[in-house]
Design a protein around this motif. Structure first.
Motif, short mmCIF file in Angstrom:
data_model
loop_
_atom_site.label_atom_id
_atom_site.label_comp_id
_atom_site.label_asym_id
_atom_site.label_seq_id
_atom_site.Cartn_x
_atom_site.Cartn_y
_atom_site.Cartn_z
N GLN A 110 -1.29 16.75 -1.79
CA GLN A 110 -1.82 17.44 -0.75
C GLN A 110 -0.76 19.08 -0.49
OE1 GLN A 110 -2.57 14.91 2.67
NE2 GLN A 110 -0.55 15.55 3.49
N GLU A 161 2.27 12.31 10.46
CA GLU A 161 0.95 12.33 9.75
C GLU A 161 0.19 13.51 10.35
OE1 GLU A 161 -0.66 8.65 9.45
OE2 GLU A 161 -2.13 9.30 8.30
N GLY A 187 -5.58 16.19 -10.99
CA GLY A 187 -4.58 15.05 -10.30
C GLY A 187 -3.20 15.03 -10.63
N GLU A 211 0.96 -1.11 -0.09
CA GLU A 211 0.06 0.05 0.02
C GLU A 211 0.84 1.27 0.02
OE1 GLU A 211 -3.68 1.81 2.80
OE2 GLU A 211 -2.99 -0.53 3.01
N LEU A 258 0.96 5.88 -0.88
CA LEU A 258 0.34 7.07 -0.63
C LEU A 258 -1.06 7.26 -1.63
CD1 LEU A 258 2.94 9.76 -0.07
CD2 LEU A 258 1.44 8.43 1.51
N SER A 259 -2.13 7.65 -1.45
CA SER A 259 -3.12 7.83 -2.35
C SER A 259 -2.63 9.03 -3.38
CB SER A 259 -4.43 8.38 -1.76
OG SER A 259 -4.54 9.34 -1.01
N GLN A 260 -3.36 9.30 -4.47
CA GLN A 260 -3.07 10.20 -5.25
C GLN A 260 -3.35 11.70 -4.53
OE1 GLN A 260 -5.18 10.21 -8.82
NE2 GLN A 260 -3.42 11.46 -9.95
N GLU A 261 -4.37 11.61 -3.90
CA GLU A 261 -4.61 12.77 -3.24
C GLU A 261 -3.73 13.10 -2.06
OE1 GLU A 261 -8.63 14.07 -0.31
OE2 GLU A 261 -8.71 12.24 -1.56
N GLU A 262 -3.34 12.23 -1.26
CA GLU A 262 -2.15 12.53 -0.28
C GLU A 262 -1.01 12.95 -0.98
OE1 GLU A 262 -3.37 9.32 3.22
OE2 GLU A 262 -2.40 8.36 1.27
N ALA A 263 -0.78 12.37 -1.97
CA ALA A 263 0.76 12.82 -2.71
C ALA A 263 0.60 14.02 -3.27
CB ALA A 263 0.83 11.66 -3.78
N PRO A 298 1.70 13.20 4.89
CA PRO A 298 0.81 12.26 4.81
C PRO A 298 1.28 11.10 5.49
CG PRO A 298 1.87 12.43 2.71
CD PRO A 298 2.46 13.43 3.39
N TYR A 299 2.27 10.88 6.09
CA TYR A 299 2.70 9.71 6.73
C TYR A 299 3.61 9.78 8.04
CZ TYR A 299 7.03 9.86 4.41
OH TYR A 299 8.50 10.37 3.79
#
Lengths: 92, 424
Positions: A76, B35, A84, A67, A69-74, B52-53
């Motif tokens: 942000q 995070e 996107g 798993e 990072l989501s695209q949104e997290e990357a 984010p982490y």
């Protein structure tokens, strides 16, 4: 002072390579400081060549999907995004 | 919280209910990703950056039950030894008001010294845990390279840096090291050696028969009153059964030069990522990529960071690589060899952690080279990938002095044991 004095053009050249704009006052200050610091680094010339065995080993692992990072997290923290994607200035 | 400007961001993150650090509070240096809590690295470039982490070490202290109380102030991108290059203002030394707390992990050491946190994490690239530990009168450990994961730490000079604990006692610092040490799939340079460490148990104060070599090369440049305090703490260890001898390491004359060439070179590459696209201030999108990039970096970086990026770029540029970078790598190998030979004769090596007492606030930044020379006693350890601890040795007119004990690779237990005897 150094045997090979640093001049303001040297500082501007390196700043260009490093992609850092400098104000004229910064160029003057760095020119003076770099001469002192590089003069101090000159003493490395006295260091003998050293035979050393680097303690390196390959660290291998299986290529597995994890798993991430989501695209949104990357995205942000980006100042600007579009559809996107990160949005940057034109390259040329 | 105290009023020494210890934290860039005060934020409470509760850890697990149980664990070895339950009921303990901890300050996290602001170059470690948390995070949802902004992580500035002491720089305007990352003033609004929210990771984010979590860094691996942050996950580990939370899993162990600690409660994070804030992100500690630091020199910008960990470049400095006084915590005065932070874009968020200097931190004051709680143990010596009006003086710097040391750096670059100055907020972390000050948090512990002021009682704002029980424990703290710092990072040590050329002394950045040991220096502020010494100046603030607390304990700090720089682990063997590879003992602790660097995943999620904002990189400055990867081949040199390690995360390390700070605490008021050797045992507490060792306990925190037990929590953060050990292999991590996210950092291929970590070693499985510390998977089941029991460092806290090593803090038993038993130095009977331990041989300690004083590094004479690192005494010569130190202030007289610092040396007197250092020697008094060695006398104390000798009275507990340790054997004190003297050793000299010729390579150390070149350690500061080698450290700065290598650290600046690595920094010039690592900090290329700060381009204002993925994070950082918004550049002028009208110009081309290079113009926009250079404008963002002029705005986002402070003077010391620019100085190191430029000097690193210079040292790696065509025509200068062999003269500076290659020679610095030779010096690094020489320093490692000298330490290996010394450890054939003695169990641990000793020096004052810092050659001086903490400077007054505002007095050091004008002369960068003088500030670099203040790192003479700490940088050799990073060049040689070794573990070292700074433990309070006393004071000079109220200004704290630290004793540095250096161990062989993965010799954390030995330096923890020896340092705990200094506290007796």
């Amino acid at each position: 002072m150094s045997d090979s004095p640093v001049d303001p053009e040297d500082v501007r050249h390196v700043a260009g390579l490093a992609r850092v704009d400098l104000a004229d006052t910064e160029v003057d200050e760095f020119t003076e400081q770099f001469a002192d610091i590089l003069d101090y680094f000159e003493a490395l010339d006295e260091v003998p060549e050293v035979d050393s065995e680097p303690e390196l080993v390959n660290v291998m692992r299986d290529d597995e999907v994890h798993e991430g990072l989501s695209q949104e997290e990357a995205l942000q923290n980006a100042p600007e995004t579009e559809d996107g994607y990160f949005k940057g200035p034109s390259v040329s | 919280m105290s009023d020494h400007n210890v934290f860039v961001t005060e934020s409470t993150v509760a850890g697990d209910d149980a664990g070895p650090l339950a009921d303990r509070t901890i300050a996290i240096k602001d170059n470690m990703s948390t995070e949802g809590v902004r992580t500035t690295c002491g720089s305007a470039m990352l003033a609004d950056y929210v990771p984010p982490y979590n860094a691996t070490v942050v996950d580990r202290v939370l899993d162990a039950g600690a409660t994070i109380v804030g992100k500690a102030n630091m020199d910008e991108f960990a470049m400095g030894g006084t915590t005065e290059t932070s874009a968020f203002g200097p931190t004051e030394n709680p143990a010596a008001p009006g003086h710097v707390p040391g750096g670059s992990s100055g907020g972390s050491a000050a948090a512990v010294a002021a009682g704002d946190a029980d424990l703290a994490l710092g990072s040590d690239t050329g002394g950045s845990v040991r220096n502020p530990a010494a100046f603030c009168g607390v304990v700090g450990i720089k682990p063997t390279y590879g003992l602790v994961s660097r995943y999620g730490i904002v990189a400055y000079a990867n081949s040199l840096e390690q995360v390390g604990p700070l605490a008021t006692t050797v045992e507490d610092a060792a306990l925190l090291l037990d929590v953060i040490a050990g292999p991590d799939d996210h950092d291929a340079t970590t070693h499985d050696r510390a998977a089941d460490s029991e460092y806290a148990a090593a803090a038993d104060g038993d130095v009977d028969g331990l041989s300690i070599g004083v590094i004479t090369d690192l005494i010569e440049g130190a202030d007289d009153d610092v040396v007197e305090t250092f020697e008094a703490s060695l006398d104390e260890l000798e009275s507990q059964g340790a054997e004190i001898t003297e050793v000299s390491l010729d390579s150390l004359e070149h350690a500061v030069q080698a450290y700065y060439v290598i650290a600046m070179s690595e920094a010039s590459s690592n900090l290329a990522r700060f381009d204002g696209v993925r994070y950082g201030p918004e550049g002028d999108r009208e110009g081309n990529w290079n113009d926009s990039f250079a404008a963002v970096r002029e705005e986002g970086f402070g003077p010391e960071v620019k100085r190191r990026i430029l000097l690193g770029t210079y040292a790696l540029s065509a025509g200068y690589h062999d003269k500076y970078y290659k020679k610095a790598q030779d010096a690094r190998a020489w320093v490692k060899q000298d330490f290996d030979e010394a450890f054939e004769e003695v169990d641990v090596l000793a020096s004052p952690t810092m050659p001086v007492t903490p400077p007054a606030l505002g007095e050091s930044l004008d002369d960068p080279l003088q500030l670099y020379l203040m790192d003479a006693n700490t940088v050799p350890v990073n060049l040689a990938n070794l573990p070292a601890i700074s433990v309070p040795a006393g004071d000079v007119d109220g200004l704290p002095v630290g004793l540095q004990l250096i161990g062989p690779k993965f010799g954390e237990e030995t330096i923890i044991r020896a340092a705990s005897a200094v506290e007796e």
